[in-house]
Design a protein around this motif. Structure first.
Motif, PDB file in Angstrom:
ATOM      1  N   ASP A 106      21.283  61.917  41.594  1.00 54.62           N
ATOM      2  CA  ASP A 106      20.832  63.325  40.590  1.00 54.62           C
ATOM      3  C   ASP A 106      21.870  63.731  40.230  1.00 54.62           C
ATOM      4  OD1 ASP A 106      19.041  65.010  39.667  1.00 54.62           O
ATOM      5  OD2 ASP A 106      19.177  66.519  41.777  1.00 54.62           O
ATOM      6  N   PRO A 107      21.923  64.037  39.194  1.00 57.56           N
ATOM      7  CA  PRO A 107      23.495  64.939  38.212  1.00 57.56           C
ATOM      8  C   PRO A 107      23.148  65.905  38.552  1.00 57.56           C
ATOM      9  CG  PRO A 107      21.663  64.023  36.307  1.00 57.56           C
ATOM     10  CD  PRO A 107      20.870  64.131  37.969  1.00 57.56           C
ATOM     11  N   LEU A 108      22.731  66.973  39.368  1.00 57.48           N
ATOM     12  CA  LEU A 108      22.894  68.074  39.810  1.00 57.48           C
ATOM     13  C   LEU A 108      23.590  68.337  40.902  1.00 57.48           C
ATOM     14  CD1 LEU A 108      22.658  71.478  40.172  1.00 57.48           C
ATOM     15  CD2 LEU A 108      20.317  71.146  41.026  1.00 57.48           C
ATOM     16  N   ALA A 109      22.899  66.734  42.124  1.00 60.83           N
ATOM     17  CA  ALA A 109      23.798  66.746  42.784  1.00 60.83           C
ATOM     18  C   ALA A 109      25.019  65.875  43.234  1.00 60.83           C
ATOM     19  CB  ALA A 109      22.610  66.064  44.015  1.00 60.83           C
ATOM     20  N   ARG A 110      25.202  65.696  42.070  1.00 62.73           N
ATOM     21  CA  ARG A 110      26.946  64.933  42.186  1.00 62.73           C
ATOM     22  C   ARG A 110      27.753  66.149  41.643  1.00 62.73           C
ATOM     23  NH1 ARG A 110      24.586  60.957  38.461  1.00 62.73           N
ATOM     24  NH2 ARG A 110      25.639  61.346  36.941  1.00 62.73           N
TER      25      ARG A 110
END
Length: 270
Positions: A106-110
């Motif tokens: 997930d980009p937000l998690a990264r």
């Protein structure tokens, strides 16, 4: 004269007597021969009673005592025990432990798990204020994209005059879609030069909700209408457009796959 009463009669038996065996008063009567025992199959040699298992010999003093195996059930409740395996047994790796090192998809998690310097570099690609970027990065992790956008808006409203100057100075002139006629590009370049000479920074406008074919009219019309603003008035308008552009860049960054592979400015029209 009367005959003698005990007269013996003469018979043939008297003349031919049968020999008798000699009389043996002490000999017992002959016993019958013993009957042979019944034949028993050679394979049936088990005893009539079950054999007792020999007890294990007690260990000698030189032999170390054998460790008792761990209990498999609770002695009180009888429920199976769920404890850890014995120390001698190899412990298998838990998949959950090895998966923690994997990179989140997930980009937000990264973004939430990125190092602080990397997160600030990503935020600087959205807004050129270093203080703004440090403030947004310090409040990680963000549970949702909306929470990230809310923090970005709050930090933008709190920017000082120096922070706004730094952010506006990092902006570049808005671009036009490929295939735009050269005459339109020339007209846009002249209009922007006039704006830069008056206000000292690039013209900022958010084109996130406009179609590509509308960008030229939107930019040219915006420059001409805002050239008449006072510097302070235009500063307020530029700060609001910068906040909207920053939101569009953040949305592009944390919602599109691979948005954090590089730290260059996202390709969002401004």
């Amino acid at each position: 004269m009367r005959p003698f009463p005990h007269t013996f009669r003469t018979t043939s038996a008297l003349h031919h007597p049968t020999p008798r065996p000699p009389y043996r008063p002490c000999d017992p009567p002959a016993a019958a021969p013993p009957s042979p025992p019944p034949s028993t199959p050679q394979t049936d040699r088990r005893p009539s009673t079950p054999a007792r298992r020999p007890s294990a010999p007690s260990p000698s003093p030189s032999t170390p005592p054998t460790e008792e195996p761990p209990l498999s059930r609770d002695p009180l409740t009888g429920d199976p025990l769920t404890g850890a395996p014995p120390a001698s047994a190899p412990t298998a790796a838990i998949p959950g432990q090895t998966r923690a090192a994997a990179r989140p998809a997930d980009p937000l998690a990264r973004f939430n798990t990125a190092p602080e310097a990397a997160a600030e570099a990503v935020l600087l690609a959205c807004c050129g204020s270093r203080r703004w970027a440090r403030r947004v990065a310090a409040h990680r992790p963000y549970p949702t994209v909306e929470a990230l956008l809310a923090a970005a808006d709050e930090a933008a409203y709190d920017m000082s005059g120096a922070d706004l100057d730094e952010a506006l100075g990092d902006e570049t002139p808005p671009g036009l879609p490929p295939g735009t006629p050269s005459s339109a590009q020339t007209a846009l370049r002249h209009a922007h030069d006039a704006y830069l000479a008056r206000f000292g920074h690039a013209f900022v406008v958010c084109l996130d909700t406009d179609r590509p074919e509308e960008h030229l009219d939107r930019v040219l019309g915006g420059i001409r209408s805002r050239l008449d603003n006072e510097p302070e008035e235009e500063r307020v308008a530029s700060a609001e457009e910068l906040r909207r552009v920053t939101r569009a860049r953040l949305i592009h960054l944390v919602t599109e796959k691979g948005g954090l592979t590089g730290y260059s400015r996202p390709s969002v029209a401004v």
